[in-house]
Design a protein around this motif. Structure first.
Motif: not given
Ligand code: DP6
Length: 362
Positions: A29, A33, A36, A40, A167-169, A172, A226, A229, A316
């Motif tokens: 990223a 992100y 949340k 999600q 998983s949110g990221s 992408r 998690t 967040h 990260d």
């Molecule tokens: C810091 O996608 O790992 O990498 O949705 O709880 O599985 P969950 O979290 P995740 O969070 C990634 C956070 C990050 C920033 C980003 O990739 O945008």
């Protein structure tokens, strides 16, 4: 589009068994992100470079059960060995996506997965892992459907939508090379439900951008993403942070168009440090950077000041440093990394990656 658009009509076909394999990349990223809402949904929009070398390859074999089960039926193999540790996360994922893939309790699945990067490298495998699994499962749905009814655009959106629920990221990691996730007023087509390609002009400076990942600490993170967040709820700086992410993404639209590398560096490094500042100012507070993370950052700043090279870093949710630089400066920067930064890596380990173009069916 809404969630309802991802609920399929009854499947017209009945298939006994089959197998699908996908390889799916990780992503890094640029606007982060962090935070949340329910289901999600991201608290702010983000944008990432899809990577190329850091990938997960997953095969899902499926066989129809005599009768639908009340529980999900699956086995997981990681790098050839049966793996019980991954099962709870996959079960949670299945539960979240069941309404969108209603065949899940009708089959037994054998999930075989492996990464191109070492598991204990501190590199998050959830983005590549969950996106590869989502793609395999969605390809099974395609087997059960009339092929022409599933357009590529819909397939990619639904794959991203499902991956997000793992998983949110991960949402992408379906396509490349620059992916936006989260509703942003200046970006047409952006959605909280799935990631999509950045829709505007991108300058050649960003083509083939490099990301050398310096493995500072390969241990398990003390605080998972998690949990991190979650700590953005009631965080004293949360609202300002979410606003800042929107602004940074607005600014990046122009930066991508003009190729302004100095502005790019400022935004990306500020995003990385803000992410970690959020961790340090939550309650409970925590620090994921290590002394060598800071050594590397300082060396990068000094090198940039002395040489004028467009080298930058991002982080990260961990101690590893992603060193970002354009293709045209790759030779000099790579020499610098080798001569001055590799000493800060655990056992001298690092991974040479670059911007990539998304998942591939094998
Ligand atoms: C810091 O996608 O790992 O990498 O949705 O709880 O599985 P969950 O979290 P995740 O969070 C990634 C956070 C990050 C920033 C980003 O990739 O945008």
């Amino acid at each position: 589009m809404t969630e309802k658009d991802f609920i399929p009509k009854p499947y017209p076909k009945l298939i006994e068994s089959g197998s699908h394999s996908w390889s799916s990349p990780s992503n890094i990223a640029l606007v982060k992100y962090w935070g949340k809402k329910e289901s999600q949904i991201p608290a702010n929009p983000s944008v990432s470079f899809t990577l190329d070398a850091c990938k997960t390859t997953t095969t899902v074999k499926y066989k129809r059960l005599e009768q639908p089960n009340s529980e999900f039926s699956f086995d997981v193999y990681f790098e050839g060995d049966k793996n019980e540790a991954f099962k709870p996360k996959i079960k949670t994922f299945f539960k979240r996506i069941e309404g969108y893939l209603p065949f899940l309790k009708e089959y037994h699945f054998i999930i075989e997965t492996s990464n191109t990067f070492p598991h204990s490298s501190g590199i998050a495998s959830s983005a590549s892992g969950m996106s590869a699994l989502a793609l395999c499962l969605l390809t099974i749905e395609r087997d059960l459907s009339i092929p022409l009814e599933v357009t590529e655009e819909y397939f990619n959106k639904k794959a991203s939508f499902l991956a997000r629920l793992g998983s949110g990221s991960a949402c992408r990691s379906i396509e490349g090379d620059l992916i936006v996730w989260g509703k942003h007023t200046d970006i047409e087509g952006s959605s909280d439900l799935f990631g999509s390609k950045f829709p505007y002009k991108v300058h050649d400076n960003f083509k083939n951008y490099h990301d050398t990942i310096l493995l500072v600490d390969k241990g398990e993170k003390q605080v998972s993403s998690t949990v991190g967040h979650d700590l953005m709820h009631n965080h004293p700086f949360a609202q300002e942070r979410f606003k800042q992410a929107h602004n940074n993404l607005s600014r990046l639209i122009n930066v991508f168009e003009t190729g302004d590398l100095r502005a790019f560096i400022e935004i990306v490094e500020s995003e990385a440090l803000t992410l970690h500042a959020m961790m340090m100012t939550s309650l409970p507070y925590f620090i994921l950077m290590k002394p060598n993370t800071l050594e590397i950052i300082n060396k990068i700043w000094r090198f940039r000041q002395e040489t004028g090279r467009n080298i930058s870093f991002t982080l990260d949710a961990g101690a590893n440093v992603h060193v970002l630089y354009p293709e045209s400066e790759a030779k000099e920067v790579y020499e610098f990394i080798n001569n001055q930064l590799v000493v800060y890596c655990q056992n001298g380990h690092y991974i040479c990656d670059r911007i990539g173009f998304g998942a591939k069916q094998l």
